[in-house]
Structure formats: structure tokens, C-alpha cells
Scaffold this motif. Structure first.
Motif, PDB file in Angstrom:
ATOM      1  N   SER A 200       0.871  -0.479   0.175  1.00 57.36           N
ATOM      2  CA  SER A 200       0.290   0.184  -0.225  1.00 57.36           C
ATOM      3  C   SER A 200       1.363   1.237  -0.318  1.00 57.36           C
ATOM      4  N   LYS A 201       2.091   0.851   1.013  1.00 59.30           N
ATOM      5  CA  LYS A 201       2.954   2.608   1.222  1.00 59.30           C
ATOM      6  C   LYS A 201       3.187   2.038  -0.709  1.00 59.30           C
ATOM      7  N   GLN A 202       4.138   1.272  -0.954  1.00 57.64           N
ATOM      8  CA  GLN A 202       4.189   1.064  -2.299  1.00 57.64           C
ATOM      9  C   GLN A 202       3.808   2.202  -3.498  1.00 57.64           C
ATOM     10  N   ASN A 203       2.706   1.737  -3.437  1.00 54.03           N
ATOM     11  CA  ASN A 203       1.158   2.675  -4.327  1.00 54.03           C
ATOM     12  C   ASN A 203       1.399   3.915  -4.204  1.00 54.03           C
ATOM     13  N   VAL A 204       1.479   4.433  -2.651  1.00 51.35           N
ATOM     14  CA  VAL A 204       1.842   5.979  -2.380  1.00 51.35           C
ATOM     15  C   VAL A 204       2.692   6.382  -2.855  1.00 51.35           C
ATOM     16  N   ASP A 205       3.896   5.707  -2.712  1.00 48.32           N
ATOM     17  CA  ASP A 205       5.023   6.178  -3.310  1.00 48.32           C
ATOM     18  C   ASP A 205       5.403   6.576  -5.120  1.00 48.32           C
ATOM     19  N   TYR A 206       4.687   5.881  -5.406  1.00 45.37           N
ATOM     20  CA  TYR A 206       4.827   6.180  -6.801  1.00 45.37           C
ATOM     21  C   TYR A 206       3.595   6.789  -7.364  1.00 45.37           C
ATOM     22  N   ALA A 207       2.764   6.764  -6.273  1.00 42.83           N
ATOM     23  CA  ALA A 207       1.709   7.725  -6.731  1.00 42.83           C
ATOM     24  C   ALA A 207       2.247   9.444  -6.658  1.00 42.83           C
ATOM     25  N   PHE A 208       2.988   9.452  -5.519  1.00 43.75           N
ATOM     26  CA  PHE A 208       3.775  10.795  -5.399  1.00 43.75           C
ATOM     27  C   PHE A 208       4.994  10.746  -6.297  1.00 43.75           C
ATOM     28  N   LEU A 209       5.598   9.952  -6.966  1.00 46.51           N
ATOM     29  CA  LEU A 209       6.691  10.520  -7.464  1.00 46.51           C
ATOM     30  C   LEU A 209       6.437  10.701  -9.257  1.00 46.51           C
ATOM     31  N   LEU A 210       4.897  10.123  -9.655  1.00 43.96           N
ATOM     32  CA  LEU A 210       4.132  10.141 -11.049  1.00 43.96           C
ATOM     33  C   LEU A 210       3.586  11.801 -11.085  1.00 43.96           C
ATOM     34  N   ASN A 211       3.131  12.215  -9.561  1.00 46.24           N
ATOM     35  CA  ASN A 211       2.748  13.364  -9.618  1.00 46.24           C
ATOM     36  C   ASN A 211       3.476  13.881  -9.663  1.00 46.24           C
ATOM     37  N   PHE A 212       4.939  14.743  -9.456  1.00 48.36           N
ATOM     38  CA  PHE A 212       6.172  15.436  -9.363  1.00 48.36           C
ATOM     39  C   PHE A 212       6.627  15.804 -11.130  1.00 48.36           C
ATOM     40  N   CYS A 213       7.285  14.239 -11.790  1.00 48.71           N
ATOM     41  CA  CYS A 213       7.270  13.848 -13.156  1.00 48.71           C
ATOM     42  C   CYS A 213       6.287  14.512 -14.428  1.00 48.71           C
ATOM     43  N   ALA A 214       4.914  15.027 -14.083  1.00 44.22           N
ATOM     44  CA  ALA A 214       4.030  14.819 -14.769  1.00 44.22           C
ATOM     45  C   ALA A 214       4.146  16.016 -16.312  1.00 44.22           C
ATOM     46  N   ASN A 215       5.186  17.100 -15.883  1.00 46.02           N
ATOM     47  CA  ASN A 215       5.597  18.249 -16.697  1.00 46.02           C
ATOM     48  C   ASN A 215       7.121  18.522 -16.450  1.00 46.02           C
ATOM     49  N   THR A 216       7.391  17.187 -16.553  1.00 44.29           N
ATOM     50  CA  THR A 216       9.110  17.021 -16.522  1.00 44.29           C
ATOM     51  C   THR A 216       9.262  16.922 -18.320  1.00 44.29           C
ATOM     52  N   SER A 217       8.419  15.940 -19.113  1.00 44.70           N
ATOM     53  CA  SER A 217       8.448  15.809 -20.443  1.00 44.70           C
ATOM     54  C   SER A 217       7.828  15.450 -21.267  1.00 44.70           C
ATOM     55  N   ASP A 218       7.852  14.554 -22.283  1.00 47.95           N
ATOM     56  CA  ASP A 218       6.381  14.508 -22.940  1.00 47.95           C
ATOM     57  C   ASP A 218       6.269  12.800 -22.877  1.00 47.95           C
ATOM     58  N   TYR A 219       6.817  12.043 -21.990  1.00 49.97           N
ATOM     59  CA  TYR A 219       6.915  10.782 -22.210  1.00 49.97           C
ATOM     60  C   TYR A 219       7.488  10.746 -21.226  1.00 49.97           C
ATOM     61  N   TYR A 220       7.703   8.952 -20.315  1.00 51.04           N
ATOM     62  CA  TYR A 220       7.385   9.062 -18.711  1.00 51.04           C
ATOM     63  C   TYR A 220       7.457   7.227 -18.617  1.00 51.04           C
ATOM     64  N   VAL A 221       8.533   7.090 -17.800  1.00 48.28           N
ATOM     65  CA  VAL A 221       8.627   5.513 -18.036  1.00 48.28           C
ATOM     66  C   VAL A 221       9.132   5.166 -16.912  1.00 48.28           C
ATOM     67  N   MET A 222       8.747   3.629 -16.054  1.00 45.93           N
ATOM     68  CA  MET A 222       8.791   3.730 -14.904  1.00 45.93           C
ATOM     69  C   MET A 222       9.750   2.375 -14.733  1.00 45.93           C
ATOM     70  N   LEU A 223      10.734   2.411 -13.390  1.00 44.74           N
ATOM     71  CA  LEU A 223      12.093   1.609 -13.168  1.00 44.74           C
ATOM     72  C   LEU A 223      11.743   1.663 -11.795  1.00 44.74           C
ATOM     73  N   GLU A 224      12.093   0.461 -11.584  1.00 42.84           N
ATOM     74  CA  GLU A 224      12.032  -0.245  -9.650  1.00 42.84           C
ATOM     75  C   GLU A 224      14.023   0.740  -9.751  1.00 42.84           C
ATOM     76  N   ASP A 225      14.706   0.694  -8.882  1.00 45.58           N
ATOM     77  CA  ASP A 225      15.539   0.114  -8.459  1.00 45.58           C
ATOM     78  C   ASP A 225      16.435  -1.045  -8.622  1.00 45.58           C
ATOM     79  N   ASP A 226      16.538  -1.211  -9.103  1.00 43.85           N
ATOM     80  CA  ASP A 226      16.945  -3.026  -9.300  1.00 43.85           C
ATOM     81  C   ASP A 226      16.935  -3.381 -10.553  1.00 43.85           C
ATOM     82  N   VAL A 227      17.047  -2.418 -11.705  1.00 43.24           N
ATOM     83  CA  VAL A 227      17.361  -2.477 -13.228  1.00 43.24           C
ATOM     84  C   VAL A 227      18.453  -2.205 -13.944  1.00 43.24           C
ATOM     85  N   ARG A 228      18.787  -3.206 -14.855  1.00 44.77           N
ATOM     86  CA  ARG A 228      19.945  -2.931 -15.821  1.00 44.77           C
ATOM     87  C   ARG A 228      19.117  -2.952 -16.965  1.00 44.77           C
TER      88      ARG A 228
END
Length: 478
Positions: A200-228
Motif C-alpha cells: 500500500s505504501k509502495q502505491n503511494v510512493d509511486y503516486a507521489f513520484l508520478l505527480n512530481f514528473c507530470a510536467n518534466t517531459s513528453d513521455y515517462y517510463v517507470m523503473l524499479e530501483d534494481d534494474v539494468r
């Protein structure tokens, strides 16, 4: 009988949603909320929200009595607007301009292992200098442990100072007081209480991240913190977006795992952020994303292969449990999306259901499937304009249907297109080679063929009892 009419009403609402999509975002998502609440009450399914009317009334009363809950959701009716959160900038310089792609990461303290720095490193190292100009990376350190955050910020600023100065890397934190209730939540799917709190907290973590990124670019891609990342992943993403120009999509998937490699239009981020907040306690985020995509009228998954992102963590951020999941479609160095120029496709094979010929020519994860072919059957690609080909690759069969390959066949290239019985055909063909183990691949085709190519033909040289899957046809041009 009452339940039947209520469900009928739900589907009538859904039927109107496509029209509503072009109208007010508020009205559309209002309908979305109503639909999910009805689903919560009337559909019994292990994948859908659980509970009865009394439980929902009790839960709603509990949440609405919470001052913190009201603080977070006071703007819930304004689905297109930003969520009222005051972020702490832990490492950042003002964003100089809007970029093409924002890459979002949310990270918390792990009991075992920490892969965040390697993930950030992979993003930057796998991008060219020109690609770096078009991306920004936003890291949300979502753990409430301030000591941990300070250590991580220090490591990030030491290793990636030049990216922070260049405005390519921003590290933020949403304070705990903006979070809704995280204790005593509904235990859907018989999850233990600590698991419910974590997801449940993870859902909110992502929501706040998405909210911050809404106007920074044309497109958005979500990664986790353990990705190559794959080499030049941005160029590959841009090529895919270009190929889908004029078509409607909500989510494009560049990995089949979890919340890795999911691409969105940035204008959808506010709605997605509100959606995750609204149902934060109901189910894991990747399940909620499936509902979000479907309710915005993208019926099918649009996933591309090879995958651009790979899960590299060995330990999960939940209790440090083992997580060995790997994406077997990931290619780190050799990723090269084919050009596949515009063409018409034709086959005289007996097509099974809706697995039509065009699906073999798409970069989406789908394929052509036909009933057992006979000798002389063909699968033909006729290009809109003659082309100079650098490389051709054809793959048949799938991992779970390894015998549905082309057992006996050849690949021909043709020229001199003529109109014939309301279709176009090549007059002459030249054989390039035979299929081996169901596959055909040839480079430097231009050095072997003395003419510009109008057609490619897959020719069945011997009948087979097995069905035929043509998984992909890839063409690289100059």
C-alpha cells in the motif's frame, strides 16, 4: 435480479466511456471510480477488489475521520490536477527545459542489498551523449528513515554530481505527513498485515513520484530501483513511439516484469497518480496498472521484444526475501529494432482465428498462426516502395509451441510489382536461402541482390502436419 440490472448498468456506463474520454477528464474518471466501486461490491474474483458493502462503509468512515487522509485526498475530485504535496529536494538543480523522456525510480531501505546506485549508473552508461540531452532521471527516496536518506543522497551526489549539475538527475522525498493511513488496512488476498502495509505504501510512493514528473517531459517510463538497461534504450523507445504514430495507446511495455519498463504519455500521469492513491490499499501496483490501462480503453497489452530493461536485484525490498525473477526476453548489447517499412501482407494459408498475417510483421509481442501448410503455400510481404535491404530475420514457433515451426521452407525476394486480380504481386523472384530449424537470417542482403526489393516471400517447400507460427519478420534497411 437486482444484481443483474446493476451489472447491466455498469456495462452501459462502460460503453459510454469511449465517448467520454475526449470530454472532461473529471467526468471520465468519475465514471471510472463508480465502475471500480461497483466491481468491488458485485464481482467475486481473486483478481478483483474484495469486501462487502458494510466493510466499505466502515473503511470509508475510518479513513474520512483521519486528518492525514483528508489532507492527502482533499483534491481528489480534480483528477487532471496535481496532488498537493510539498516535496523536499534532496539533490537537484532547477530543470532547464522539458525533455523527451523522464525515467522515474522509487527506492526504500532494503534489509539486504542495495541496487539503486547501479541502476542509476546503468541508465547513464547505456545512453549516448545525444540521448542524455533528452532524458531526465527522478529518484524518489521514499523511506521515512532520514539517516538512510542522508547516506544515499551523499553517495548519489558523489558519484553523479555532473548529472545533477546538468539537470539530468533529481532526488526528491515526499514527507510522511502527506501519506494516508498505512496501518489497519484491508487484508485483501489474505496477505499478512505487514505485506499489505508494504504494497500500500509502495502505491503511494509511486503516486507521489508520478505527480512530481507530470510536467518534466513528453513521455515517462517507470523503473524499479534494481534494474539494468539495454544499450541505447532511449533510441529504441523513440523508434517504437514513431512506429505507433496515429494509434491510441495508454501503456507500452518494454519488460514483462512488475512495474519495470512501463511507458506513459506524461499527460496521463496526474490521472494515474490519483488512481494509485484512490485504491492504494486494494492490490499491488502492477495489478492496479492493468485496471488503469483497461479502463482507459486499451484492451490488450502492447509489449515489445526484446525487452529493454532487466531485473538485477537478488533480494526483494520486502523483508529482504529472495527475488530471482529475470526477463528472458532481455538483450543488453544486441538490441536493434528493425525498420519494417510500410507493406501489405498476404498468405494463402489457412489462418487460425485472429492470428492474421500482419501480426508477424509487428514489433508488438504477437504472431501469425496458421493451420498445417501444404507444399507451395506462401506468405508474402509487398512493400509500398522498393527498398534496399541490409538484413532479414524470420523466426517461427514460440517457446511454448516449439514444434509449430516452418520445417521445410525457403525465403525469396522479388521485383517488378504488377496489379493482379485486385492485388499486387511480384513478377520474378530470386531465392535467398532455406530455413534452418524454423529460422532464417541473412546480413548484407544488398551485396547479394542486384535489384531494389519489392517483395519478400516465405515459400513452403514441403507439407507438414504441424501448425505454423511465424513469430516475427524483421527487416533492416539503409
Amino acid at each position: 435480479m437486482l444484481k443483474f440490472y446493476q451489472m447491466k448498468h455498469i456495462f452501459e456506463i462502460l460503453d459510454k466511456m469511449r465517448c467520454l474520454r475526449k470530454r472532461s477528464t473529471v467526468s471520465f474518471l468519475g465514471v471510472l471510480v463508480i465502475f471500480l466501486l461497483f466491481m468491488n461490491l458485485y464481482i467475486e474474483d481473486s483478481y478483483v477488489l474484495e469486501g462487502d458493502k458494510q466493510l466499505i462503509r466502515e473503511t470509508s468512515t475510518h479513513q474520512l475521520n483521519s486528518e492525514r487522509y483528508v489532507h492527502t485526498f482533499k483534491d481528489l475530485s480534480n483528477f487532471s490536477g496535481a496532488i498537493n504535496v510539498t516535496y523536499r529536494y534532496l539533490a537537484a538543480t532547477p530543470l532547464q527545459r522539458k525533455r523527451f523522456l523522464t525515467i522515474g525510480l522509487s527506492s526504500v531501505k532494503r534489509k539486504k542489498g542495495n541496487y539503486l546506485l547501479e541502476t542509476i549508473k546503468s541508465i547513464f552508461e547505456q545512453s549516448s551523449y545525444e540521448e542524455l540531452k533528452e532524458i531526465s532521471v527522478v529518484v524518489h527516496l521514499a523511506d521515512f528513515n532520514s539517516s538512510w536518506r542522508e547516506v544515499i543522497v551523499q553517495d548519489i551526489t558523489q558519484k553523479f554530481a555532473h548529472h545533477i549539475i546538468a539537470g539530468r538527475l533529481v532526488v526528491i522525498h515526499a514527507p510522511e505527513e502527506y501519506y494516508p493511513i498505512l496501518d489497519g488496512l484491508k487484508r485483501n488476498y489474505n496477505d499478512p498485515e505487514d505485506r499489505v502495509r508494504f504494497r500500500s505504501k509502495q502505491n503511494v510512493d509511486y503516486a507521489f513520484l508520478l505527480n512530481f514528473c507530470a510536467n518534466t517531459s513528453d513521455y515517462y517510463v517507470m523503473l524499479e530501483d534494481d534494474v539494468r538497461c539495454s544499450k541505447n534504450f532511449l533510441t529504441a523507445i523513440k523508434k517504437v513511439i514513431t512506429s505507433l504514430e496515429g494509434t491510441y495507446w495508454v501503456t507500452l511495455e518494454f519488460s514483462k516484469l512488475g512495474y519495470i519498463g512501463k511507458l506513459y504519455h506524461s499527460h496521463d500521469l496526474p490521472r494515474l497518480a490519483h488512481f494509485l492513491l484512490m485504491f492504494y490499499q486494494e492490490m499491488p501496483c502492477d495489478w492496479l496498472l492493468t485496471h488503469f490501462r483497461g479502463l482507459l480503453a486499451q484492451k490488450n497489452v502492447i509489449r515489445f521484444k526484446p525487452s529493454l530493461f532487466q531485473h538485477m536485484g537478488y533480494y526483494s525490498s520486502y523483508k529482504g526475501t529472495e527475488n530471482k525473477l529475470k526477463d528472458d526476453d532481455f538483450e543488453e548489447e544486441s538490441f536493434d529494432i528493425p525498420d519494417n517499412p510500410p507493406a501489405n501482407l498476404y498468405t494463402n494459408m489457412n489462418v487460425f482465428e485472429n492470428y492474421e498475417a500482419s501480426k508477424a510483421y509487428s514489433s508488438v509481442d504477437e504472431y501469425f498462426w496458421g493451420k498445417p501448410p501444404s507444399a507451395g503455400d506462401v506468405f508474402v510481404i509487398i512493400f509500398e516502395n522498393p527498398i534496399l535491404i541490409k538484413k532479414i530475420k524470420v523466426s517461427t514457433g514460440t517457446e511454448d509451441r516449439q514444434n509449430d515451426i516452418l520445417h521445410h521452407g525457403a525465403l525469396d525476394v522479388g521485383e517488378n510489382v504488377i496489379d493482379f486480380k485486385q492485388s499486387r504481386q511480384c513478377v520474378t523472384y530470386l531465392r535467398l536461402g532455406e530455413f534452418k530449424n524454423g529460422n532464417f537470417e541473412m546480413s548484407e542482403v544488398n551485396q547479394k541482390i542486384p535489384f531494389d526489393i519489392h517483395c519478400i516471400r516465405i515459400y513452403v517447400t514441403k507439407a507438414q502436419k504441424e501448425w505454423l507460427i511465424i513469430r516475427s519478420i524483421s527487416i533492416w534497411t539503409f
